[in-house]
Structure formats: structure tokens, C-alpha cells
Design a protein around this motif. Structure first.
Motif: not given
Length: 725
Positions: A445-456
Motif C-alpha cells: 500500500m505504501l512506498p518503501v525506501d529500499m535504502g537508496d533514498g528513493q521510495p518505491v
């Protein structure tokens, strides 16, 4: 168990009956049965039991799946052949006990005082010596010493060459519990097998065979199932599952069979007031608990109880265990986001476990019916985002198993630092076409920040149940939505917007003093966008039948039109041009939507980089619609295991006997001691011998101490290998 043949045969029995009895009571037959049971237990442990037929077909293929079902390997512990083997083991062990227990009990009661004095010389442990006093005095004195040491003693007076009644035989025994251990261990096997047979499917199968009960294979409401598929509340033994949603009650358990289900009516109904689940920081469940109300069907009595894992509730001989939890009919609201410009966005609502049908535009222009099945809702997804070895993974792959599996598995153990985060709710659903083929999807449901600063946004899919989830990552725009990406994907297909973006890029990229470069660069930009959008001539087709675009199309173009020595440099230039055009195109779609333009920051660069990769990967997404979770109302359900198992007390007794029997056989030594006393030179001469069921160093030391204490002699050297009586 022993394989000694019968010493006394009943002459009234025929040779075939005697041979059958010999076989059933033999140790070899029992060991063979135990071996088969062990092999079957291994199969039942390795092969998942009571799975749907489709799961076995997907994993092993149609041939082996049908073979497993024919042999009942999908339900080993309730298979007729497994129950038959248990029954034969009970018969075999019972015959063995009946055959040898009287002999063991008689051996325990006897002292074997009639042994001949000459036989004592053949024992492994033997000693001789002179003791003071008459033979009778010495016999009574030695007997008292042995009795004080825990031995049971019996004296026998005998005639000798010195005169009648002048010789005394002292017979003593200790450790007779050892033989009781053999009996206890064999009886334990019988009791455990009987308890297993009684609490297994034997009673249920007897009702199916003799009572006309048959498994139910259809669907529908439980109340509509016919009586021949239901078992009485008076059923003496059963084990089934009962699922109850919050705020509802149920009194019918489901007993899974290899070819369907049986419904077990309970003498009460269970109402679930509230389901409670608590989690550790790792995301693993810490506590399952259910606050329930038991409604007695006969008296109407209501009884409140709490059921936790390892803390069942009991009522009228039925144990209620907390087995697991499930969705109890949560409602979800999904927003259909089109990946294809031919589709339109719409909202759809449904309940987990239900389905709805809608139509979509087919490839040949016809309307195709698609079934949307709502399969699951997870409100908590705690994942590990710690450092690991996946930093060098290729983020452009649609199959993100290798690149993000370490970060998307709560049970995965990484070598680096752990960073546990709850990434929010997710919804699972299936899209099934008119032919019945389905794909499974899981979208967060929500965007996830995988560690590179860009939520996906993570969009998971798999073709069948046995495959792992593959994830498409779509970047969230500054507003935290998919809108910019989706509009950008649509705008790539619009020639007018593409040309406008290309000229805007060229205007910024070309120096005003060199206007002759503007048109060639514009054509290169349009060509790059055309290839990336999958609209170029001569491009290969992808798995969905459309022209293959994305980064793969640019790579194919470079291989066909640029010398190998210049491909790397030319490819970098072409990708840089494409990035610039896509940036201008994104500015256009944001302006049309009334959003602020993207600034020239690192966040914007990260967004555009991920957008390029996602646009390239999205062409492999197999459906034109993505259903995103907008809202939900969660309803929990408890899954209880209800069991009436009177045989468990028999099993507990068998386990206790087995422990006692094994302990007695391993740690208790059966010993027999004889001392033959004859008169000699005003005193008496003693010949002493010891027999034990196991030759150990402890036995040697014990005999040495007894010989020294009783007759003041040392053990004699071994002269023969005999000595057992």
C-alpha cells in the motif's frame, strides 16, 4: 522381543496355524513392521500432508501426483495400509508378551537353588575359599550379609559324602526388575499403538465403512451439507479444524480426508469475541490468543475462556487448541491503475475470500471477462533492511529475487547489521482469465525506501504457487503517488508530447552558437524515445506480443547499427539523451496535472533513474492493470484445532511404561549368586559363582568385592566361556 520357538506345542493346532503364530510372534516380523512404519513416517514428514491435488501436480507432475494419491502418501497416518501395519504390530507384540511374560515372571519368582554344585565350576565369575563355623552357621551368616545388601536369599540343605544334611546351598538374586523392563517396554509398544489407532482415523473410517458416511467434495454453505457427510457429536474420537471470525460463532469442525472432507458436529459452539496477536521486534508473532465464549447446545450455558498456544481450553472432553489465525472477511478498497493507455482507472471493493468479474479490452478488440479474486490482507509486514551482500544487485531486473530477497524476508538471516522496519499493509489478489488461468499478485500500500533514498511501490507477481514472488518497483513522485510515473508511461506513446519534450531538451543541451546541431540532436532524441517506447521499426517482440522496448531495445539497436568498438561510448550518449527527454516529458505531465515541476536535486535524479529502469521493466508486466490498496477494514479469524482424544491417556501410560522399561533394561543388571558350603577340617569350604545378564566391568568389580567380603577369596581365572543359567 525374542525369537525363541515355542517349546510346548498344542497338538490340536494344524501346522499352518502354528507357522502363522510363529511368524506373528517372531522378533523378525515385528522389526520388519517397525521398519516399514519408520519409512512411512519419514515420507509423512518430508511430503506435505493433506494438500490440495493441484499442489502435488505443480510440484511433482500429474503422474507422480496420481500415484501418491493412489498410495495415500498424501495422508500417510490415516492410510488404510498404515493403520493395518499398526494393527499387525499390536498383534505381534501382544503375542510376544503372552508368549514370554509367563516365563519371565516365573524366572523372577524362582531362586534356582537346585543348581548342581558341579555346574558352578563352569561360570565366568567363580571363587573358592574356607569359612569358619559349621555349614549351617556359615549359610545363615552369609545369607544375612547378602540380605542386608539388598539381595533376596533362599537356603537349601543337601546331603553330602560327609553325611546327610551336611551341605548347604545358598541361592541369592538381585535386579529382577530387569526382566520386568522387557515386559514393560513391550506392553508400552502395544499401548502406544492402540492409543494411536483409537485416536487416529480408525473410528472415522469404521463409520465411513459401516455407517454410510462419505466425504463431501462440493462447495457451498455448511448448513446445506447432507447428513451422510456429517459425524455425530457423540463420535468418540476426532481431530479437526474450526475457523471462527470475530463476532461470529461456529459449532461444526472440518475433518480433512484424502478425497474430501467430513463435518464433525460439536456438542457446543464457539464464539470468538476477540483475537489477539502480538509481535516481536523482528515481526515474528509473539502471542496468539483468543477470547472465546463456549455455548452449550443442550443447556444453553455460556462459558468464557481464553485459548493460547500451548494453553488449550477443555469442555465436555473436547480440547480446543489455538492452531493459527486467518482473515475473517476483511473488506478492501482497491484502485485499478492502468499501465496501458487503452484501459481506464476505476475503484473496486470486495471481501477477502470473495471475487468479482469485470471486462477488459482484448488484443483483437473484443471484451474479455476477468475474475478478480481477493485472496489476502496483511496489515503488518516487518522486513529486514540491514546491510547485506545484495548491494551490487542489478536493480533493473523485473525478477528482484536476487537483489531484494535478503531485504524482503523476515526469516532471512543476513550477515550484516539488521534494520527491522514495518513497511505497512499489503494486499494479495489473483486475476483469472476466461480459460481459468490465474496469476497471483501482492502489492504494498505504501512506498518503501529500499535504502537508496528513493521510495518505491513494490508490485509482486508470480505465475503459480510454487514460484517465488517477483517484484516490479515503481518510484513514488514527490507527492508520494504513482501518478507521475503512470502519466509519463502514457505520454511516451504520444508523438506530439514526445516531440515537444525532445525539442525542449535540445534547446537546453545545444549551445546557441551552434544551431546546426539542434536538428540532428532532435532526431537522435526522438529515435531514442521511439525505441524506448517500443514503436521503432524492426524491433523484436516481447512475451506479450508487443514490440520490445525499454533498455533492451536500445541495446539491440546499438548492436545492429554501431561498430563494437564504439558501442559503449555511443550507448552512454544515447542513454543520456533519453534521460534528458524523459525528464522534460515528466515536467510536461506534471504541469498538465497542476503539480510543481521537478527541481534539479539529487532526489529528482534518483526518481528519474528509477523511473527509467521501471519504465523499461514495466513492459514485461503481464497485465495492463495494477490494483493498489486504498483502504481496508480488517476482520480477524481464529483457527482452532478441536480434538476428542481419549486414547491419549493410553498413550501417556504407554510412554511412562516405555521409560520405565528402557531404564530397567539399560541400568538394572539381573544377577544370580550361589554359594555351595560343604564341611572341611572343622570348618566349611565355600564354592561361589555369579551369573549376570550383561558382562561389564561393574560386574567384575562387584563379584570381587563379594568374594572378598563373604568367603575371603579372590575370583578365580576364567577357564570356560559358559556360565549362564
Amino acid at each position: 522381543m525374542s525369537d525363541i520357538p515355542f517349546r510346548e506345542r498344542d497338538s490340536s493346532r494344524s501346522p499352518s496355524v502354528r507357522a502363522t503364530m510363529e511368524l506373528l510372534a517372531s522378533m523378525r516380523f515385528a522389526i520388519s513392521l517397525l521398519t516399514v512404519i519408520c519409512i512411512a513416517s519419514v515420507i509423512g514428514t518430508v511430503l506435505k500432508q493433506h494438500e490440495p491435488l493441484a499442489n502435488y501436480v505443480n510440484q511433482f507432475g500429474p503422474f507422480w501426483a496420481q500415484l501418491f494419491l493412489a498410495l495415500k502418501l498424501n495422508a500417510v497416518y490415516s492410510a488404510w495400509w498404515f493403520l493395518l501395519i499398526l494393527a499387525f504390530l499390536v498383534v505381534s507384540t501382544s503375542l510376544c508378551v503372552a508368549r514370554h511374560a509367563p516365563k519371565y515372571l516365573a524366572d523372577i519368582r524362582t531362586y534356582k537353588e537346585n543348581i548342581r554344585e558341579q555346574s558352578l565350576k563352569a561360570f565366568h565369575h567363580r571363587a573358592e575359599g574356607d569359612v569358619p563355623g559349621s555349614t549351617e552357621e556359615a549359610a545363615r551368616r552369609l545369607g544375612q550379609q547378602l540380605a542386608s545388601g539388598g539381595w533376596k536369599v533362599k537356603l537349601q540343605q543337601r546331603d553330602t559324602a560327609a553325611g546327610p544334611g551336611t551341605g548347604w546351598m545358598l541361592a541369592a538374586k538381585a535386579g529382577a526388575v530387569n526382566k520386568l523392563g522387557y515386559i514393560a517396554a513391550h506392553c508400552a509398544i502395544i499401548l502406544i499403538c492402540l492409543g494411536g489407532l483409537f485416536d487416529g482415523d480408525l473410528i472415522v473410517r469404521a463409520q465411513m465403512l459401516l455407517g454410510g458416511k462419505t466425504p463431501y467434495t462440493g462447495g457451498g454453505m455448511i448448513s446445506d451439507v447432507a447428513p451422510e457427510h456429517r459425524l455425530s457429536p457423540r463420535n468418540p474420537t476426532f481431530r479437526g479444524n474450526l475457523m471462527v471470525s470475530e463476532g461470529t460463532q461456529s459449532g461444526t469442525a472440518i475433518l480433512s480426508q484424502s478425497d474430501g472432507i467430513l463435518l464433525q458436529e460439536l456438542p457446543f459452539s464457539v464464539e470468538l469475541k476477540k483475537f489477539i496477536v502480538e509481535y516481536y521486534s523482528t515481526g515474528m508473532p509473539k502471542l496468539f490468543a483468543s477470547d472465546i465464549v463456549i455455548h452449550d447446545r443442550e443447556t444453553g450455558e455460556k462459558l468464557e475462556k481464553r485459548v493460547e498456544v500451548n494453553h488449550p481450553a477443555s469442555y465436555k472432553g473436547v480440547e480446543i487448541y489455538q492452531s493459527s489465525f486467518d482473515d475473517g472477511g476483511s473488506t478492501v478498497k482497491l484502485h485499478a491503475v492502468p499501465l496501458d493507455s487503452a484501459e481506464k482507472a476505476f475503484d473496486v471493493e470486495g471481501m477477502i475470500g470473495s471475487s468479482t468479474v469485470f471486462t477488459k479490452q482484448g488484443a483483437d478488440g473484443r471484451q474479455d471477462k476477468v475474475t478478480l479474486e481477493f485472496t489476502g490482507l496483511r496489515t503488518i509486514n516487518v522486513e529486514n533492511f540491514g546491510d547485506n551482500n545484495s548491494q551490487g544487485a542489478d536493480v533493473r531486473k523485473v525478477n528482484l529475487k536476487q537483489s531484494i530477497e535478503d531485504r524482503l524476508g523476515a526469516a532471512h538471516k543476513t550477515n550484516g547489521k539488521k534494520d527491522l522496519r514495518n513497511i505497512g499493509p499489503s494486499v494479495s489478489y489473483k486475476l483469472r482469465d476466461a480459460a481459468g488461468q490465474a496469476r497471483e499478485f501482492q502489492n504494498y500500500m505504501l512506498p518503501v525506501d529500499m535504502g537508496d533514498g528513493q521510495p518505491v511501490f513494490l508490485l509482486g507477481l508470480r505465475e503459480n504457487q510454487a514460484d517465488p514472488m517477483r517484484y516490479l518497483r515503481i518510484p513514488a513522485d514527490p507527492e508520494g503517488t504513482l501518478d507521475t510515473f503512470m502519466r509519463l508511461r502514457t505520454a511516451m506513446q504520444d508523438p506530439a508530447m514526445g516531440e515537444k519534450a525532445a525539442r525542449a531538451y535540445v534547446k537546453k543541451a545545444v549551445d546557441a552558437s551552434r544551431p546546426e546541431l539542434a536538428e540532428p540532436l532532435t532526431q537522435s532524441a526522438l529515435k531514442a524515445l521511439e525505441l524506448f517506447a517500443g514503436k521503432g521499426e524492426g524491433q523484436r517482440k516481447g512475451p506479450n506480443g508487443k514490440l520490445l522496448g525499454g533498455l533492451q531495445a536500445l541495446s539491440d539497436f546499438m548492436e545492429s547499427n554501431v561498430p563494437e568498438a564504439e558501442r559503449e561510448r555511443a550507448g552512454e550518449v544515447l542513454v543520456r539523451i533519453l534521460n534528458g527527454v524523459l525528464f522534460e516529458l515528466a515536467q510536461q505531465v506534471r504541469e498538465q496535472a497542476g503539480h510543481k515541476p521537478l527541481d534539479a536535486s539529487e532526489k529528482t535524479q534518483a526518481f528519474m533513474t528509477q523511473a527509467v529502469f521501471s519504465l523499461s521493466d514495466a513492459q514485461f508486466y503481464p497485465v495492463p492493470l495494477v490494483f493498489m490498496l486504498q483502504d481496508f477494514k480488517q476482520v480477524q479469524a481464529s483457527v482452532f484445532q478441536v480434538a476428542r482424544a481419549p486414547g491419549k491417556n493410553v498413550v501417556y501410560l504407554g510412554c511412562a511404561l516405555l521409560i520405565i522399561g528402557v531404564f530397567a533394561m539399560l541400568y538394572v543388571r539381573d544377577r544370580r549368586l550361589w554359594i555351595w558350603l560343604t564341611p572341611r577340617d572343622g570348618g566349611c569350604h565355600a564354592s561361589m559363582a555369579l551369573s549376570t545378564n550383561r558382562k561389564t566391568l561393574d560386574g567384575d568389580r562387584e563379584f570381587g568385592m563379594l568374594a572378598d567380603k563373604l568367603i575371603g577369596a579372590k575370583p578365580m581365572e576364567k577357564k570356560t566361556s559358559g556360565g549362564s543359567v
